[in-house]
Design an enzyme around this catalytic site. Structure first.
Site, short mmCIF file in Angstrom:
data_model
loop_
_atom_site.label_atom_id
_atom_site.label_comp_id
_atom_site.label_asym_id
_atom_site.label_seq_id
_atom_site.Cartn_x
_atom_site.Cartn_y
_atom_site.Cartn_z
N PHE A 155 -11.10 -7.55 14.15
CA PHE A 155 -10.03 -8.00 13.26
C PHE A 155 -9.76 -6.92 12.20
O PHE A 155 -10.69 -6.40 11.58
CB PHE A 155 -10.42 -9.32 12.59
CG PHE A 155 -9.40 -9.79 11.60
CD1 PHE A 155 -8.12 -10.13 12.01
CD2 PHE A 155 -9.70 -9.85 10.25
CE1 PHE A 155 -7.17 -10.54 11.09
CE2 PHE A 155 -8.76 -10.27 9.33
CZ PHE A 155 -7.48 -10.61 9.75
N GLN A 156 -8.51 -6.62 12.01
CA GLN A 156 -8.06 -5.59 11.05
C GLN A 156 -8.73 -4.23 11.30
O GLN A 156 -9.03 -3.50 10.36
CB GLN A 156 -8.27 -6.05 9.61
CG GLN A 156 -7.36 -7.23 9.24
CD GLN A 156 -7.23 -7.47 7.75
OE1 GLN A 156 -8.16 -7.22 7.00
NE2 GLN A 156 -6.07 -7.94 7.34
N LYS A 176 -17.41 -1.28 6.35
CA LYS A 176 -17.89 -2.33 5.45
C LYS A 176 -19.41 -2.31 5.30
O LYS A 176 -19.94 -2.51 4.20
CB LYS A 176 -17.42 -3.70 5.97
CG LYS A 176 -17.79 -4.83 5.04
CD LYS A 176 -17.02 -6.09 5.33
CE LYS A 176 -17.37 -7.15 4.27
NZ LYS A 176 -16.59 -8.37 4.43
N GLU A 230 0.81 -1.22 0.00
CA GLU A 230 0.00 0.00 0.00
C GLU A 230 0.84 1.26 0.00
O GLU A 230 0.42 2.30 -0.52
CB GLU A 230 -0.96 0.00 1.19
CG GLU A 230 -2.08 -1.04 1.11
CD GLU A 230 -1.69 -2.38 1.71
OE1 GLU A 230 -0.49 -2.62 1.94
OE2 GLU A 230 -2.59 -3.20 1.96
N MET A 238 24.00 9.67 1.99
CA MET A 238 23.87 10.96 2.67
C MET A 238 24.20 10.82 4.15
O MET A 238 24.83 11.71 4.73
CB MET A 238 22.45 11.52 2.46
CG MET A 238 22.29 12.94 2.92
SD MET A 238 23.41 14.09 2.08
CE MET A 238 22.36 14.72 0.77
#
Lengths: 600, 191
Positions: A143-144, A193, A81, A504
């Protein structure tokens, strides 16, 4: 940016036309459809042509409807993602349109956080849609589940949690409006959802009305007149131009004014391309790794005309001693940037292009020859140079890429030394041809962002090559998107400036930390970039000297159906100069290596 | 290093505008400001305002929030401190939030400011009269009484509340609850 309330209204189709052809843009349906369909139809009505996303449980209905309604819907299945958000940023930066991301709840949402923060710092318009557990389960540690709105509150321009399917279309409309207008930025929309499963008739609103949100456009005429007087009276003026000038499309007006009034122009990292760097009036970039002459000009000028820039600490160094003689005119769309770091003697709140158009008729020819001659002396005093010898140097690679493209390419970089060398040596000519992660400094930005930019250019029918200049450290951080770019046959040229070090950090360790190279050596953990490329269905090439570098660039440009990864094995001891050490005064710029180099 | 210690006129101007000290050792000009903010009446907008203060390191001395006559709009009162540059930043950052409808700094203009306070104080037969005297002076109300404690209700400007609590301190304060400040600009007399 325009205050955009333009939406096409199409006649309502007869009820029952659930399977329209992909080109049909439906703005309303009479029958009730699922929230997921409302969402997808809203995207279509908004003119979204590509979505970078990754499915999961909370958004499975959206993906199901996507396959049902419009199998040709351009959804790019990214492999992480974070890559999706950077791709959306690259798309937005290259096209000026809003980038779109769609991910699931929980880890899907948290993986977008870096990209959202990056977009927030760099004013990139993206809308991130995150799935969420059903409203009834919110707060239950389901969940999630993750409070995506809460997590991203301080890194979004605005965010929404949609609780009712009837609010969904309006929310999508508002999200794009807010992301696009004013100072652009990321907007997050959290989609539970059950809202996606619920049904409602679809109607996409024609206009947006948010009472607390207004977009400045024209500057106050008295302020504009005052700025014109200050410019007329100045003897040593400098334009200091940032990314806001590019966002508002002000480049052309800026060039007209600067050339007529003979005012030199320096740009920030994000301002590169706003003013052609081959113009004698261009001072190139200023700040920590800007040119000596741009920084000297700032330290000695009497008037700064800041256009869409925010006086970042990488530009100013030690604030107290920056531009000690300058009166500041600040043309800025975000009121919170005005007098935040440097007091603006004349602040003009407005869109950069609109304000420059107001200013244009008030600006006369000026005689700045003496001032320009002074700057030229600084230019001669400390030019941008690097050693040319048998070793392959990053700067040389970048100059080769510049020669190959003639500057007519969209160049994306990652973060680190190669980024600064690109800024110093590429000599950008056009707006929206330099895309980088500036504010947040996100390693891993370059590769996925170049994928997004390539989608943008393909959509626009542009044949400008997309060149990604990355480092060996940052490239690995999102290299998983290589196979995605390959699957979509994007001919991205990826130059990995491979010094087998976190360059760097290594530079700071050498300069400021007694050469203790603590955990910056990557030689044991770097993959074989050529084989990595091949494993991802890309072309992999390698160069270890100057001649090979030229050759593999030629070879890479012959490939037009997949990405090419060019592994340039460059000298690891090379450092970026000139440099203003962090927190030091701009006047105390280091122009060359001051510490003996143990590697040479 | 090479920077001269003497400030240029422009640098002095910038420091003055920010309210920062010009000579080393000089005190910074830090003032308390009462800011009133009209926001969309939702939990999200309230958090967003508070979050902005936290994320940007601004002070909150007191904060109150409640609905207005328009139920879709809440009014927040925030008391904060800072020099001129910081206060200007706070006002601009507040205005910039999508959910804020109006932002106003009341400090420097003519406004009324009030706070409500509940104080529970223990008393004994010996102290009872003295406690009641103090309350009378401050024009507080007794809202609850038990054989060993009073609960007083007091409204007024913050210094009055502070003074009342200080006067009660020698007695046994059991509990103090303060509402935080609400404020409103005074109306102008019609000409």
């Amino acid at each position: 940016m325009r205050y955009d309330t333009h939406t096409k209204v199409h006649p309502v189709g007869p009820a029952g036309d659930a399977l329209p052809t992909p080109s049909t843009e439906i703005v309303a349906t009479r029958q009730r459809v699922s929230g997921a369909e409302v969402f997808l139809r809203s995207l279509q009505a908004e003119g979204v042509t590509v979505v970078f996303g990754h499915p999961g449980g909370a958004v499975i209905k959206v993906y199901d409807e996507m396959a049902r309604i419009d199998p040709d819907f351009l959804h790019v299945l990214v492999r992480h993602e974070q890559g999706g958000t950077h791709a959306a940023e690259g798309y937005a930066k290259a096209t000026g349109k809003v980038g779109t991301v769609l991910v699931t709840s929980g880890p899907g949402a948290t993986n977008t956080v870096t990209g959202i923060a990056d977009a927030y710092m760099d004013s990139v318009p993206i809308v991130v849609f995150t799935g969420q557990v059903p409203t009834g389960l919110i707060g239950n540690d389901a969940f999630q589940e993750c409070d995506a709105v809460g997590v991203t509150r301080s890194i979004t321009k605005h965010s929404y949690l949609v609780r009712d399917v009837n609010d969904l279309a309006r929310t999508v409309k508002e999200a794009y409006h807010i992301a696009r207008t004013g100072r652009p930025g990321p907007v997050l929309v959290d989609l539970p959802k059950d809202v996606l499963l619920d049904t409602a008739p679809f109607r996409y609103p024609e206009s947006v009305s948010i009472r607390g949100y207004s977009v400045p456009r024209m500057g106050r005429p008295d302020k504009v007149a005052r700025a014109a007087r200050m410019i007329a009276e100045s003897k040593r003026p400098v334009f200091y131009v940032g990314g806001g000038a590019i966002n508002s499309g002000a480049s052309e007006k800026l060039r007209e004014i600067a050339q007529r009034a003979r005012i030199p122009v320096t740009t920030t990292l994000h301002g590169l391309g706003a003013f052609p760097e081959d113009d004698p009036l261009s001072l190139r970039m200023l700040g920590m790794h800007g040119t000596w002459w741009a920084n000297q000009a700032i330290q000695h000028c009497d008037t700064i005309i800041a256009v869409g820039a925010r006086f970042d600490d990488r530009v100013t160094g030690k604030l107290d001693s920056w531009a000690p003689h300058a009166s500041v005119i600040h043309i800025e769309i975000d009121q919170s940037c005005i007098s935040k770091n440097v007091f603006a003697d004349c602040a003009i709140l407005g869109d950069a292009k609109a304000v420059l158009e107001q200013l244009d008729p008030l600006i006369q020819r000026k005689d700045t020859d003496a001032w320009l001659a002074e700057i030229d002396a600084w230019r001669q005093e400390c030019p941008l140079i690097y050693d040319v010898d048998e070793k392959l140097r990053a700067q040389y690679v970048i100059e080769c890429l510049r020669n190959k493209t003639g500057g007519d390419a969209v160049v994306l970089t990652d973060v680190g030394q190669h980024q600064m060398w690109t800024a110093q040596y590429f000599r950008f000519l056009h707006p929206r041809t330099h895309i980088t992660s500036g504010g947040l400094g996100t390693m891993g930005f370059g590769m996925p962002a170049s994928m997004g930019a390539a989608f943008g250019l393909r959509e626009a029918g542009s044949d400008r090559p997309v060149v990604c200049i990355s480092g060996d450290g940052g490239f690995v951080m999102n290299a998983q998107e290589l196979s995605v770019a390959a699957a979509h046959k994007l001919p991205i040229k990826i130059a990995v400036i491979n010094n087998r070090f976190l360059g760097m950090v290594r530079q700071w360790q050498e300069l400021f930390h007694a050469e203790r190279y603590s955990h910056t050596d990557l030689s044991d953990t770097n993959p074989d970039f050529v084989r990595l490329a091949e494993a991802c269905n890309c072309v992999g090439l390698r160069a270890t000297n100057n001649e090979e570098a030229v050759n593999i660039i030629d070879e890479a440009w012959k490939v037009d159906d997949r990405p090419v990864v060019m592994d340039f094995q460059v000298a690891k001891e090379e450092m970026v100069f000139p440099m203003v050490p962090a927190g030091a005064a701009t006047g105390d710029m280091i122009t060359k290596r001051i510490v003996p180099n143990s590697f040479v | 290093m090479s920077e001269a210690l003497i400030l240029t006129p422009q640098q002095i101007k910038r420091k003055k505008a920010a309210g920062e000290p010009i000579e080393p050792g000089e005190d910074e000009l830090i003032r308390q400001h009462t800011i009133t903010v009209l926001v969309e009446n939702s939990i999200g907008s309230l958090i967003r305002v508070i979050n902005m203060f936290a994320a940007r390191g601004f002070n909150i001395e007191s904060i109150t929030v409640g609905p207005t006559d328009d139920l879709t709009v809440s009014r927040m009162h925030i008391v904060t401190t800072g020099n001129q540059r910081i206060i200007a930043q706070i006002l601009r950052q507040l205005s910039r939030l999508v959910d804020t409808i109006e932002v106003e700094d009341l400090t420097g203009i003519n406004f009324v400011e009030r706070e409500l306070c509940l104080v529970k104080v223990q008393y004994t037969p010996q102290s009872r009269a003295e406690i009641m005297d103090v309350n009378t002076v401050f024009r507080g109300k007794v809202v609850d009484i038990t054989p060993n404690a009073f609960t007083f209700e007091l409204t007024g400007p913050t210094p009055k509340i502070d003074a009342f609590i200080n006067m009660m301190r020698p007695h046994q304060i059991m509990e103090v609850a303060r509402s935080g400040r609400v404020a409103m600009q005074r109306n102008h007399f019609p000409d």
